[in-house]
Design an enzyme around this catalytic site. Structure first.
Site, PDB file in Angstrom:
ATOM      1  N   ASP A  51     -16.760   6.985 -40.962  1.00 30.82           N
ATOM      2  CA  ASP A  51     -16.271   6.514 -42.267  1.00 30.82           C
ATOM      3  C   ASP A  51     -16.108   7.632 -43.288  1.00 30.82           C
ATOM      4  O   ASP A  51     -16.232   7.424 -44.483  1.00 30.82           O
ATOM      5  CB  ASP A  51     -17.193   5.435 -42.828  1.00 30.82           C
ATOM      6  CG  ASP A  51     -18.628   5.917 -43.013  1.00 30.82           C
ATOM      7  OD1 ASP A  51     -18.938   7.057 -42.601  1.00 30.82           O
ATOM      8  OD2 ASP A  51     -19.438   5.154 -43.565  1.00 30.82           O
ATOM      9  N   LYS A 103     -31.651  11.030 -53.999  1.00 31.18           N
ATOM     10  CA  LYS A 103     -31.259  10.677 -55.364  1.00 31.18           C
ATOM     11  C   LYS A 103     -32.159  11.352 -56.406  1.00 31.18           C
ATOM     12  O   LYS A 103     -32.905  10.686 -57.128  1.00 31.18           O
ATOM     13  CB  LYS A 103     -31.270   9.157 -55.533  1.00 31.18           C
ATOM     14  CG  LYS A 103     -30.254   8.467 -54.645  1.00 31.18           C
ATOM     15  CD  LYS A 103     -30.239   6.956 -54.840  1.00 31.18           C
ATOM     16  CE  LYS A 103     -29.190   6.317 -53.946  1.00 31.18           C
ATOM     17  NZ  LYS A 103     -29.142   4.850 -54.061  1.00 31.18           N
ATOM     18  N   ASP A 159     -15.962   9.568 -48.556  1.00 34.07           N
ATOM     19  CA  ASP A 159     -16.451   8.417 -47.806  1.00 34.07           C
ATOM     20  C   ASP A 159     -15.368   7.347 -47.878  1.00 34.07           C
ATOM     21  O   ASP A 159     -14.976   6.918 -48.963  1.00 34.07           O
ATOM     22  CB  ASP A 159     -17.752   7.913 -48.444  1.00 34.07           C
ATOM     23  CG  ASP A 159     -18.367   6.743 -47.692  1.00 34.07           C
ATOM     24  OD1 ASP A 159     -17.614   5.883 -47.203  1.00 34.07           O
ATOM     25  OD2 ASP A 159     -19.599   6.669 -47.622  1.00 34.07           O
TER      26      ASP A 159
END
Length: 202
Positions: A51, A103, A159
């Protein structure tokens, strides 16, 4: 699916081998399932997430991987907002990966995993035939053993797992073709081309 790929075997003179999961095995388990194929000799092999789209620097990445001689190489791309991703942190002035920060709240770097890897077959010794996350279970151990490097991607990356992102990714790809191999694009003079950057195959 098999019938379609058989056509490509004939067209390109290659052999396509299937390894089919009977249950979901995560992002690492399928490598253990295909152990006999991937570990048949000492040749490194690529693993790709389906992807993502980019310029796929396979030859440069292969040469880099063979050059450092360790177990794995992750293709990395740089992003403007690293706080949305898991960030790759390398050792000082080195491509060797030190750790991963998911993150991050504070800036620790802007390299993220681009979803394309090349591994030496010895990685298979780390993976059991069970559902396993390569990102959460295998990569941290490889980094701890100083066996994992990062290779920076030049050019675009995206992506494309969602339909709208696939359309944007296709535009990025065609823009890249226009810069690197414009002869592959349909001439703008053709009546069916509106605006340029059109790839017609065959």
């Amino acid at each position: 699916m098999v019938a379609v790929l058989k056509k490509y075997e004939v067209k390109f003179g290659i052999t396509i081998t299937f390894s089919v999961e009977k249950e979901p095995l995560g992002t690492a388990g399928p490598l253990a399932l295909a152990r006999e194929v991937l570990g048949k000799d000492d040749s490194p092999f690529f693993v790709l997430n389906a992807d993502v789209t980019c310029e796929y620097p396979f030859e440069k990445m292969r040469d880099f991987h063979i050059g450092h001689g360790n177990e794995g190489t992750i293709l990395a791309t740089k992003v403007e907002e690293p706080s949305k991703y898991g960030v790759i942190v390398t050792q000082s002035n080195s491509t060797r990966i030190e750790r991963f920060v998911e993150k991050p709240v504070e800036f620790v770097g802007n390299r993220i995993n681009a979803g394309i890897y090349i591994f030496s077959p010895s990685i298979l010794d780390r993976i059991e035939l069970r559902p396993t996350s390569i990102e959460k279970e295998i990569f941290p151990k490889m980094a701890s053993d100083q066996q994992l490097h990062t290779f920076d991607l030049d050019g675009f990356w995206m992506d494309v797992g969602q339909p709208k992102d696939f359309l944007t990714g296709t535009c990025l790809y065609l823009s890249s073709v226009a810069k690197r191999n414009p002869e592959l694009l349909a001439p703008a003079s053709e009546e069916y081309v509106n605006g340029g950057n059109v790839l017609v195959d065959p």
